[in-house]
Design an enzyme around this catalytic site. Structure first.
Site, PDB file in Angstrom:
ATOM      1  CE  LYS A  52     -17.487   5.597 -27.936  1.00 20.22           C
ATOM      2  NZ  LYS A  52     -17.583   6.863 -27.205  1.00 20.22           N
ATOM      3  CD  GLN A  96     -20.850   8.492 -27.157  1.00 21.78           C
ATOM      4  OE1 GLN A  96     -20.121   7.690 -26.595  1.00 21.78           O
ATOM      5  NE2 GLN A  96     -20.517   9.050 -28.289  1.00 21.78           N
ATOM      6  CG  ASP A 119     -14.498   9.901 -22.982  1.00 28.59           C
ATOM      7  OD1 ASP A 119     -14.189   9.352 -24.048  1.00 28.59           O
ATOM      8  OD2 ASP A 119     -15.668  10.001 -22.562  1.00 28.59           O
TER       9      ASP A 119
HETATM   10  N1  L34 Z   1     -17.749  10.881 -24.046  1.00 26.01           N
HETATM   11  N2  L34 Z   1     -18.445  11.325 -26.205  1.00 26.01           N
HETATM   12  C1  L34 Z   1     -17.528  10.802 -25.364  1.00 26.01           C
HETATM   13  N3  L34 Z   1     -16.398  10.209 -25.813  1.00 26.01           N
HETATM   14  C2  L34 Z   1     -16.155  10.116 -27.137  1.00 26.01           C
HETATM   15  O1  L34 Z   1     -15.010   9.588 -27.570  1.00 26.01           O
HETATM   16  C3  L34 Z   1     -17.101  10.614 -28.040  1.00 26.01           C
HETATM   17  N4  L34 Z   1     -16.958  10.496 -29.394  1.00 26.01           N
HETATM   18  C4  L34 Z   1     -17.417  11.575 -30.275  1.00 26.01           C
HETATM   19  C5  L34 Z   1     -18.863  11.903 -29.857  1.00 26.01           C
HETATM   20  N5  L34 Z   1     -19.098  11.849 -28.418  1.00 26.01           N
HETATM   21  C6  L34 Z   1     -18.243  11.251 -27.542  1.00 26.01           C
HETATM   22  C7  L34 Z   1     -17.137   9.316 -30.039  1.00 26.01           C
HETATM   23  O2  L34 Z   1     -17.177   8.244 -29.457  1.00 26.01           O
HETATM   24  C8  L34 Z   1     -17.329  10.919 -31.637  1.00 26.01           C
HETATM   25  N6  L34 Z   1     -17.243   9.504 -31.377  1.00 26.01           N
HETATM   26  C9  L34 Z   1     -17.313   8.486 -32.347  1.00 26.01           C
HETATM   27  C10 L34 Z   1     -17.276   7.134 -32.028  1.00 26.01           C
HETATM   28  C11 L34 Z   1     -17.361   6.153 -33.001  1.00 26.01           C
HETATM   29  C12 L34 Z   1     -17.486   6.493 -34.313  1.00 26.01           C
HETATM   30  C13 L34 Z   1     -17.511   7.825 -34.646  1.00 26.01           C
HETATM   31  C14 L34 Z   1     -17.438   8.810 -33.683  1.00 26.01           C
HETATM   32  C15 L34 Z   1     -17.603   5.425 -35.324  1.00 26.01           C
HETATM   33  O3  L34 Z   1     -17.683   4.273 -34.997  1.00 26.01           O
HETATM   34  N7  L34 Z   1     -17.639   5.778 -36.622  1.00 26.01           N
HETATM   35  C16 L34 Z   1     -17.742   4.815 -37.689  1.00 26.01           C
HETATM   36  C17 L34 Z   1     -19.180   4.573 -38.082  1.00 26.01           C
HETATM   37  C18 L34 Z   1     -19.969   5.823 -38.271  1.00 26.01           C
HETATM   38  C19 L34 Z   1     -21.460   5.592 -38.495  1.00 26.01           C
HETATM   39  O4  L34 Z   1     -21.826   4.612 -39.185  1.00 26.01           O
HETATM   40  O5  L34 Z   1     -22.255   6.413 -38.030  1.00 26.01           O
HETATM   41  C20 L34 Z   1     -16.907   5.331 -38.853  1.00 26.01           C
HETATM   42  O6  L34 Z   1     -16.568   4.522 -39.715  1.00 26.01           O
HETATM   43  O7  L34 Z   1     -16.564   6.499 -38.867  1.00 26.01           O
END
Ligand code: L34
Length: 283
Positions: A52, A96, A119
């Site tokens: 982020k 988060q 969010d």
């Molecule tokens: N407050 N909490 C709040 N807002 C959110 O919108 C989230 N979420 C979920 C968990 N908690 C939260 C996220 O940000 C899930 N989530 C999230 C954010 C980013 C990625 C996955 C989930 C992400 O960047 N995924 C990449 C890399 C994964 C890795 O290497 O671990 C992907 O390619 O899926």
């Protein structure tokens, strides 16, 4: 072979567009700023928060990160949120999730000024989404909608099945699909004969948090399959809620994990932050 819906590429495109938009806004004296709060040391959360922050840089969005220790009290967290609610340079606030057990998630969410709730988790924003008049769209469901758009399939009139009923994904996801005139079924752990429901889906969204839960034989030929799950396997590999190998043989389009919904969640957060800067400016 199914079309791969590359969230990573779509999100890069969206972030580029946002960068141009923030430049124009800044010229008008509107400066988007995001505060991200993370409590504790959950490794997955740390990765997401880092992504982020990086996205903020890519979009020209000012950001502040607050990495608080696990033992932070609820009062301390609420005090920080209150401070950020009143801070001029911050347009969006995100705590988060999950937060440590001694902190009440609901209290924390409700402490965020709804106008800075990028969010869209605050009950005020949840209500606005249900009514269909909203400033912020919850990031993950919004990202899913973008990937469905990318598949080229029009949601209107389609059978949409959402597996999972969380406040963060399942419920708002169903609402967004409904707004686009989908015929929506929400399935969950008590659903009887799940495969019979999922097999009807033209658009299937899996958000249960169980690795490889949806198999190819539960999917309709040609369906759009969106995998929201990010499960960490014992070998450290990431795995979705959909069994990709069997699903991709049946689906018309499918998202990979990683590189699917995850990056879209982050891009949608950037979009909401820019939106927040505009909304807050005109109040
Ligand atoms: N407050 N909490 C709040 N807002 C959110 O919108 C989230 N979420 C979920 C968990 N908690 C939260 C996220 O940000 C899930 N989530 C999230 C954010 C980013 C990625 C996955 C989930 C992400 O960047 N995924 C990449 C890399 C994964 C890795 O290497 O671990 C992907 O390619 O899926």
């Amino acid at each position: 072979m199914a079309k791969l819906l590359m969230g990573k590429e779509v999100s890069a495109r969206i972030k580029n567009e946002l960068r141009e938009e923030t430049e124009k806004l800044k010229a008008r004296g509107i400066n988007p700023g995001l505060a991200v709060i993370i409590v504790g040391e959950d490794p997955a959360s740390q990765v997401y928060v880092r992504n982020k922050e990086r996205a903020c840089e890519e979009c020209g969005i000012y950001s502040e990160k607050y990495a608080l220790p696990e033992e932070t009290t609820q009062e301390e967290l609420l005090r920080l949120i209150d401070e950020l609610n009143h801070k001029e340079c911050i347009s969006g606030i995100l705590v988060q999730l999950p937060v440590p057990k001694h902190i009440d998630e609901k209290t924390v969410i409700e402490a965020i000024d709804p106008k800075k709730d990028v969010d869209a988790f605050h009950p005020v924003n949840v209500g606005k989404i249900m009514v269909g008049n909203y400033d912020f769209v919850p990031c993950t469901p919004a990202g899913v909608m973008e990937l469905i758009k990318e598949s080229g399939v029009d949601v209107s009139g389609k059978e949409c099945v959402v597996v999972g009923r969380s406040n963060i994904v399942g419920k708002p996801q169903a609402m967004l699909l409904l707004h686009q005139n989908g015929t929506v079924t929400i399935c969950h752990s008590r659903t009887k004969d799940l495969a019979e429901k999922t097999k009807r889906a033209d658009i299937l969204v899996a958000a249960v948090g169980i690795p490889n839960f949806i198999k190819g034989d539960m999917i309709k030929e040609g369906a759009v399959v969106i995998d929201v799950g990010i499960n960490r396997m014992p070998d450290k590999k990431l795995c979705g809620d959909v069994e990709f190998e069997t699903a991709e043989k049946v689906a018309g389009a499918i998202t990979p994990v990683p590189g699917g919904v995850g990056p879209m969640t982050v891009a949608m957060l950037m979009k909401n932050t820019v939106r927040a800067a505009m909304v807050n400016k005109s109040r």
